[in-house]
Design a protein around this motif. Structure first.
Motif, PDB file in Angstrom:
ATOM      1  N   PHE A 132       0.795  -1.234   0.000  1.00 14.83           N
ATOM      2  CA  PHE A 132       0.000   0.000   0.000  1.00 14.83           C
ATOM      3  C   PHE A 132       0.830   1.288   0.000  1.00 14.83           C
ATOM      4  O   PHE A 132       0.269   2.376   0.091  1.00 14.83           O
ATOM      5  N   ALA A 133       2.147   1.157  -0.122  1.00 14.77           N
ATOM      6  CA  ALA A 133       3.016   2.343  -0.040  1.00 14.77           C
ATOM      7  C   ALA A 133       2.629   3.405  -1.068  1.00 14.77           C
ATOM      8  O   ALA A 133       2.624   4.596  -0.781  1.00 14.77           O
ATOM      9  N   GLY A 134       2.256   2.990  -2.274  1.00 12.77           N
ATOM     10  CA  GLY A 134       1.920   3.972  -3.311  1.00 12.77           C
ATOM     11  C   GLY A 134       0.448   4.065  -3.611  1.00 12.77           C
ATOM     12  O   GLY A 134       0.032   4.677  -4.598  1.00 12.77           O
ATOM     13  N   GLN A 135      -0.377   3.481  -2.753  1.00 11.51           N
ATOM     14  CA  GLN A 135      -1.816   3.422  -3.010  1.00 11.51           C
ATOM     15  C   GLN A 135      -2.476   4.794  -2.864  1.00 11.51           C
ATOM     16  O   GLN A 135      -2.208   5.531  -1.917  1.00 11.51           O
ATOM     17  N   VAL A 136      -3.310   5.148  -3.823  1.00  9.05           N
ATOM     18  CA  VAL A 136      -4.063   6.408  -3.758  1.00  9.05           C
ATOM     19  C   VAL A 136      -5.275   6.213  -2.839  1.00  9.05           C
ATOM     20  O   VAL A 136      -6.102   5.336  -3.067  1.00  9.05           O
ATOM     21  N   VAL A 137      -5.330   7.017  -1.783  1.00  8.30           N
ATOM     22  CA  VAL A 137      -6.417   6.926  -0.800  1.00  8.30           C
ATOM     23  C   VAL A 137      -7.129   8.269  -0.729  1.00  8.30           C
ATOM     24  O   VAL A 137      -6.485   9.315  -0.640  1.00  8.30           O
ATOM     25  N   LYS A 138      -8.450   8.240  -0.788  1.00  9.05           N
ATOM     26  CA  LYS A 138      -9.237   9.468  -0.658  1.00  9.05           C
ATOM     27  C   LYS A 138     -10.022   9.403   0.644  1.00  9.05           C
ATOM     28  O   LYS A 138     -10.710   8.416   0.915  1.00  9.05           O
TER      29      LYS A 138
END
Length: 532
Positions: A493-499
């Motif tokens: 999840f290091a580069g995961q886009v989270v809103k």
């Protein structure tokens, strides 16, 4: 990149995750970077036979084989090679329920799914005996209810497991469960990472007078934690999974898990003070606790993460089924008008309309109780929409209330955790079909819980990608002494886009007003069950 993926497939550096959800079986192949290489899915539905929600063994294997074939075909189409080697495989499925097998491995009674609210007597008695909440869905509640009912098959039981455990057993010969799934079979001793032995002895004493030819510990699968090897694919298992016969045996499998565990992994919410909400056919919130609750709450299940940490679970049997039925009605209407709309387009338009409604839903009331709802003590359900003569009845409010009620029963449980028990939450991660339309389900959930809600780009994918494939990858690719939490943070999840959306105070107040109406109106739902 394509050549790199091709090499990974040929050398068996991939991981396959297959999840058996309530309405879809999905097979997802991922690479060492944990990105999806190929997938395949199979739609299915439970049947209501002899007053029991069930799936047949034939449907189970047909669905698994179909989803696997579609995934393998996608590999062949994209990369021109057949899938023969896989680095690791994992299976997960809808939790709990009742599957019992005889001496020769035959299923003794049809699979009783989580959806059956038929074990209240057993659930109540065991909760009192253990001083620990035993929900109706749990496997031990089903077993004890069968004992109370004096069912004929009891003396023939040699093994009890869940759907995920059954599939894993047939493919590997190993009678095991991941600890998260096992925690919905029987209470777990958090220190020992195993079933609570004192409670097992209490149960054996309870049923001693029944003179059954087994002790409980002889029936239950062995408990494993995330990262442990749970056996390998046998020759028979390889032929059962891949009917083309191309898949090689000997592939290691990770411990089979339930959809609660895969949801926690899918949303990277296995650390304390985090939680996730899965919203699909059912809705359930999982909150990783810092400490034990002050007392037993029949509305709250206590389960574990796939690593064995304590989790409070507020589960409702009903979420999106009735909402989906209304959307299908609008789809049918659009066809009658000569302009049949794409269903995804329709969902987007209707969901966004809900954001335009009155904060409390305009005085409307709805219950999506397609089946019984244990959170509000209904053994059966009747989908119901009601309004008063002065309600503000328009499309925006109608859709808003459909989304509100999808989380209504679950909110009753979450209020116990957040308001009564004072559980602290930094954020909730949302995943499942209800979050596919950007910002809408997220906004409604933030209003329901008064907690910031985050979603990832993969929010609509469900558990197969996010959960069981990643647990397989953790088993295969983890470094020495690397925890699951570290693996997820660093490798996945290091580069995961989270809103993230914070709750709007006006919407929070509106949802509370709706819930007052919802609780009062349960009397109407009760009358509907009795008379419809």
């Amino acid at each position: 990149m394509s050549q790199e993926v091709k090499n990974a497939i040929q050398s068996g550096k991939t991981v396959l995750g297959i999840e058996l959800g309530s309405t879809r079986i999905k097979a997802v192949l991922i690479g060492k970077d944990n990105e999806t290489i190929a997938s395949g899915s199979h739609d299915w539905e439970n049947s209501y036979i002899d007053n029991m929600w069930t799936y047949s063994v034939e449907e189970i294997w047909k669905g698994i084989q179909d989803s696997y074939q579609k995934m393998a075909r996608s590999v062949k189409q994209q990369y021109g090679i057949s899938l023969k080697k896989i680095g690791a495989i994992g299976f997960s499925a809808m939790m709990h329920g009742y599957m019992v097998f005889g001496r020769d491995g035959e299923l003794l009674v049809p699979f009783r799914t989580w959806r059956n609210n038929i074990t209240e007597e057993a659930s109540t008695a065991l909760t009192e005996l253990f001083n620990y909440n035993i929900p109706q869905r749990w496997s031990i509640a089903h077993l004890y209810q069968a004992i109370l009912n004096q069912e004929d098959h009891l003396s023939d039981i040699h093994f009890q497991t869940t759907l995920a455990g059954y599939v894993h057993w047939k493919l590997t010969g190993q009678k095991v469960l991941g600890i998260g799934e096992a925690s919905g079979v029987f209470p777990i001793d958090l220190e020992a990472k195993n079933y609570n032995q004192e409670m097992i002895q209490q149960f054996n004493s309870l049923i001693e007078s029944r003179n059954l030819p087994w002790k409980l510990e002889e029936l239950l699968p062995r408990v494993l934690v995330a990262g442990e090897n749970a056996g390998v694919l046998t020759d028979e298992g390889a032929k059962l999974l891949d009917i083309s016969g191309e898949l090689e045996a000997g592939i290691p499998l990770c411990p089979p898990e339930g959809d609660a565990g895969t949801g926690m992994v899918a949303t990277n919410s296995i650390a304390k003070r985090t939680g996730n909400v899965s919203a699909g056919t059912s809705a359930f919130a999982m909150v990783v606790l810092e400490k034990e609750l002050s007392r037993v709450h029949p509305e709250i299940d206590l389960v574990t993460t796939p690593t064995g940490n304590l989790v409070a679970m507020a589960h409702s049997n009903n979420c999106s089924s009735d909402l989906n039925a209304w959307v299908s009605l609008f789809e049918e209407f659009s066809g009658v008008m000569g302009n049949k709309l794409d269903k995804n387009q329709l969902y987007g338009a209707l969901f966004n309309q809900a954001l335009q409604g009155d904060a409390d839903g305009g005085g409307l009331l709805s219950y999506g109780y397609l089946s019984g709802e244990h959170m509000t003590h209904f053994e059966e359900g009747r989908p119901l929409f009601a309004r008063s003569s002065d309600s503000n009845f328009n499309l925006a409010n109608f859709m808003r209330v459909q989304l509100f009620t999808a989380f209504g029963a679950m909110k009753i449980g979450m209020d116990i955790l957040l308001k009564e028990e004072g559980v602290k939450l930094d954020e909730i991660l949302g995943h499942g079909g209800l979050f596919k339309t950007e910002g809408v389900g997220q906004s409604v959930l933030a209003a329901a819980l008064n907690v910031p809600v985050s979603v990832m780009e993969t929010a609509g994918e469900g558990g197969a990608w996010g959960g069981i494939a990643l647990l397989g990858s953790y088993m295969l690719n983890k470094e020495d002494n690397q925890s699951l939490e570290e693996f997820l943070n660093d490798k996945v999840f290091a580069g995961q886009v989270v809103k993230t959306l914070s709750p709007n105070p006006k919407d929070v107040k509106g949802f509370e007003q709706f819930m007052e109406r919802y609780k009062k109106g349960l009397t109407i739902e009760r009358v509907a069950v009795e008379n419809l």
